[in-house]
Write a protein that holds these residues in place. Structure first.
Motif, short mmCIF file in Angstrom:
data_model
loop_
_atom_site.label_atom_id
_atom_site.label_comp_id
_atom_site.label_asym_id
_atom_site.label_seq_id
_atom_site.Cartn_x
_atom_site.Cartn_y
_atom_site.Cartn_z
N GLU A 36 -33.03 41.89 24.06
CA GLU A 36 -32.34 40.73 24.63
C GLU A 36 -32.02 39.71 23.54
OE1 GLU A 36 -33.23 37.25 27.95
OE2 GLU A 36 -34.40 39.10 27.96
N ASN A 37 -32.98 39.44 22.69
CA ASN A 37 -32.79 38.48 21.61
C ASN A 37 -31.76 38.99 20.60
OD1 ASN A 37 -34.19 37.58 18.62
ND2 ASN A 37 -33.64 35.97 20.08
N LEU A 38 -31.81 40.27 20.31
CA LEU A 38 -30.88 40.85 19.34
C LEU A 38 -29.44 40.82 19.83
CD1 LEU A 38 -32.99 43.89 18.11
CD2 LEU A 38 -32.29 41.92 16.74
N LEU A 39 -29.24 41.01 21.13
CA LEU A 39 -27.88 40.95 21.67
C LEU A 39 -27.30 39.56 21.49
CD1 LEU A 39 -25.60 42.43 23.18
CD2 LEU A 39 -26.63 41.63 25.32
N GLN A 40 -28.11 38.55 21.77
CA GLN A 40 -27.66 37.18 21.57
C GLN A 40 -27.33 36.93 20.10
OE1 GLN A 40 -30.46 34.17 22.79
NE2 GLN A 40 -29.23 32.48 22.02
N GLU A 41 -28.20 37.39 19.22
CA GLU A 41 -27.99 37.20 17.79
C GLU A 41 -26.73 37.91 17.30
OE1 GLU A 41 -31.15 37.95 15.12
OE2 GLU A 41 -32.47 36.43 15.95
N PHE A 42 -26.43 39.06 17.89
CA PHE A 42 -25.23 39.80 17.49
C PHE A 42 -23.98 38.95 17.69
CE2 PHE A 42 -21.56 42.43 18.55
CZ PHE A 42 -21.53 43.34 17.49
N PHE A 43 -23.84 38.37 18.89
CA PHE A 43 -22.67 37.54 19.17
C PHE A 43 -22.64 36.30 18.27
CE2 PHE A 43 -23.03 39.65 23.45
CZ PHE A 43 -21.84 40.36 23.35
N THR A 44 -23.80 35.66 18.07
CA THR A 44 -23.86 34.46 17.24
C THR A 44 -23.55 34.80 15.78
OG1 THR A 44 -25.55 33.53 18.71
CG2 THR A 44 -25.34 32.55 16.53
N PHE A 45 -24.06 35.93 15.32
CA PHE A 45 -23.86 36.36 13.93
C PHE A 45 -22.38 36.50 13.61
CE2 PHE A 45 -23.49 39.89 10.83
CZ PHE A 45 -24.22 39.37 9.78
N MET A 60 -18.86 34.34 23.67
CA MET A 60 -20.13 34.92 24.10
C MET A 60 -21.29 34.11 23.53
SD MET A 60 -19.20 37.27 26.14
CE MET A 60 -17.71 36.32 26.46
N SER A 61 -21.15 33.64 22.31
CA SER A 61 -22.19 32.81 21.70
C SER A 61 -22.37 31.52 22.49
CB SER A 61 -21.82 32.51 20.25
OG SER A 61 -22.78 31.70 19.64
N LYS A 62 -21.25 30.95 22.94
CA LYS A 62 -21.32 29.72 23.73
C LYS A 62 -21.95 29.97 25.10
CE LYS A 62 -17.55 27.12 21.61
NZ LYS A 62 -16.24 26.45 21.83
N ALA A 63 -21.74 31.16 25.64
CA ALA A 63 -22.31 31.47 26.95
C ALA A 63 -23.83 31.40 26.91
CB ALA A 63 -21.86 32.87 27.40
N TYR A 64 -24.40 31.76 25.77
CA TYR A 64 -25.86 31.72 25.64
C TYR A 64 -26.39 30.29 25.58
CZ TYR A 64 -26.83 36.69 25.10
OH TYR A 64 -27.00 38.04 25.33
#
Length: 403
Positions: free
Chosen positions: A291-300, A370-374
């Protein structure tokens, strides 16, 4: 002039057939619809809406979208059936699976990737063939890549298949069999090597499978892949691999390290026995959740500087001008796009070279949205009547743009 006129497989009209772009695009749309029959977005949406937590959404998505053992067996059976169609013409030929079916990273709707292999040993061929068959084999080996695909297309047509040729550096013959979309190439060694590479990454860390599957589905949902001028699935795999290489500590090693620890490059027998290499790699020390990695992928990638070339081979970035200047010739020059990813198995090839600027920009915008969605906590609160969690990432693109 006719090719292989003795057996009537290839004629001059077939050799020069290209079709119009309009016809090709219409056919590609039909292909996409065929591929999606096995995976209903409506059903997935219903399942995700009724979950009680984001964690359960991850489990449901993974369970619903991945290839089952029954799916795998069907795909291997299809491979054998297609091989039997060609063998009367090429007795020593074989057909092999490549891609997501073998790596187990694919979605249930993924195309079935096949590679036709013909023996280059003519004496071996002739020992099993009559005069007409050996003549066919001899001339087949001299054909250009597209002509070889056209030859196989003629054989499939004789067997009642409707097919189309998708042009490219490695021409693809597309057809459907038993409700599965099939992509057949000829002697596709790069596909074989990349399949081994993807399978090895999957074996090194089981988080790779979910992340790739979700990102691939997300990209298809936003029409970033699966069409003319769009991203290939392999590009998203390399984006994920590079991202995982850059975690601290890394989740995947550089592909150069993987190749040094194995003899994948030297494989000649079309085997996928990467399991024997696993004990050559150190145990992973990164315990981040999927879950954390998916968020990081979009932010990265939302913050990524795409003026550089992504190089998963070395886990580094390269200056595009320097990379292009290292090309041995103009014919094999590394071509730059607004998003560039170097193929670790063919260093002169930019995997995203053919992606239209429109879709490059859409990808970058998608990463930002997607990063903003988080950042909106309300998105991650379970709600039966609204999009939330993973479903919001899949369907909230327009909502995010409007806001």
């Amino acid at each position: 002039m006719q090719r292989i006129s003795k057996v009537g497989i290839i004629n001059s009209a077939t050799c020069h057939y290209m079709g119009t772009f309009k016809h090709f695009f219409r056919k590609f749309l039909q292909k996409t619809k065929q591929s999606q029959k096995l995976l209903s977005h409506t059903s997935l949406k219903h399942l995700l809406q009724n979950c009680k937590s984001v964690e359960s959404q991850f489990e449901v998505f993974n369970s619903y979208t991945k290839l089952t053992e029954e799916d795998i067996l069907l795909r291997y059976a299809i491979c054998r059936d297609i091989e039997k169609i060609f063998q009367p013409h090429f007795p020593s030929s074989s057909v092999h699976l490549t891609g997501s079916t073998v790596s187990r990273l694919g979605l249930r709707s993924s195309d079935l990737d096949l590679s036709f292999q013909h023996s280059s040993d003519l004496s071996n061929q002739c020992a099993h063939a009559n005069e007409a068959d050996s003549d066919l084999t001899s001339e087949f080996l001299t054909l250009a890549p597209r002509e070889k695909v056209e030859c196989l297309q003629s054989i499939l047509t004789e067997s009642g298949f409707k097919s189309q040729i998708i042009p490219g550096n490695c021409p693809i013959l597309y057809f459907s069999y038993k409700n599965i979309s099939c992509d057949l190439s000829v002697n596709n060694k790069i596909a074989y090597l990349s399949t081994n590479l993807m399978l090895l990454c999957h074996m090194l860390d089981d988080r790779v499978a979910f992340l790739y599957r979700y990102i691939s589905y997300w990209a298809r949902n936003y029409k970033l892949r699966g069409g003319v001028g769009r991203f290939k699935s392999y590009a998203f795999f390399l984006l994920l691999a590079y991202f995982l290489q850059t975690r601290n500590p890394p989740i995947l090693p550089s592909i150069e390290h993987m190749l040094d620890k194995t003899d994948l490059i030297n494989h000649q027998n079309w085997s996928y026995d990467v399991f024997k290499y696993l004990n050559r790699f150190e145990n992973l020390k990164n315990s981040q959740s999927t879950e954390n990695l998916l968020q990081e992928f979009f932010t990265f990638y939302a913050k990524f500087d795409f003026s550089n070339v992504i190089c998963p081979l070395s886990s580094e970035l390269a200056n595009p001008i320097e990379l292009a200047s290292k090309s041995v010739s103009a014919e094999h020059q590394f071509l730059i796009n607004s998003i560039s990813i170097q193929d670790p198995l063919n260093l002169n090839w930019n995997v995203t070279n053919g992606v239209n600027l429109k879709f490059c920009n859409r990808f970058r915008k998608g990463m930002i949205l997607m990063s903003k969605a988080y950042q909106d906590d309300q998105v991650w609160v379970p709600s039966k009547s609204e999009k939330w969690g993973l479903l919001y990432l899949l369907e909230g693109f327009n909502d995010l743009k409007a806001s």
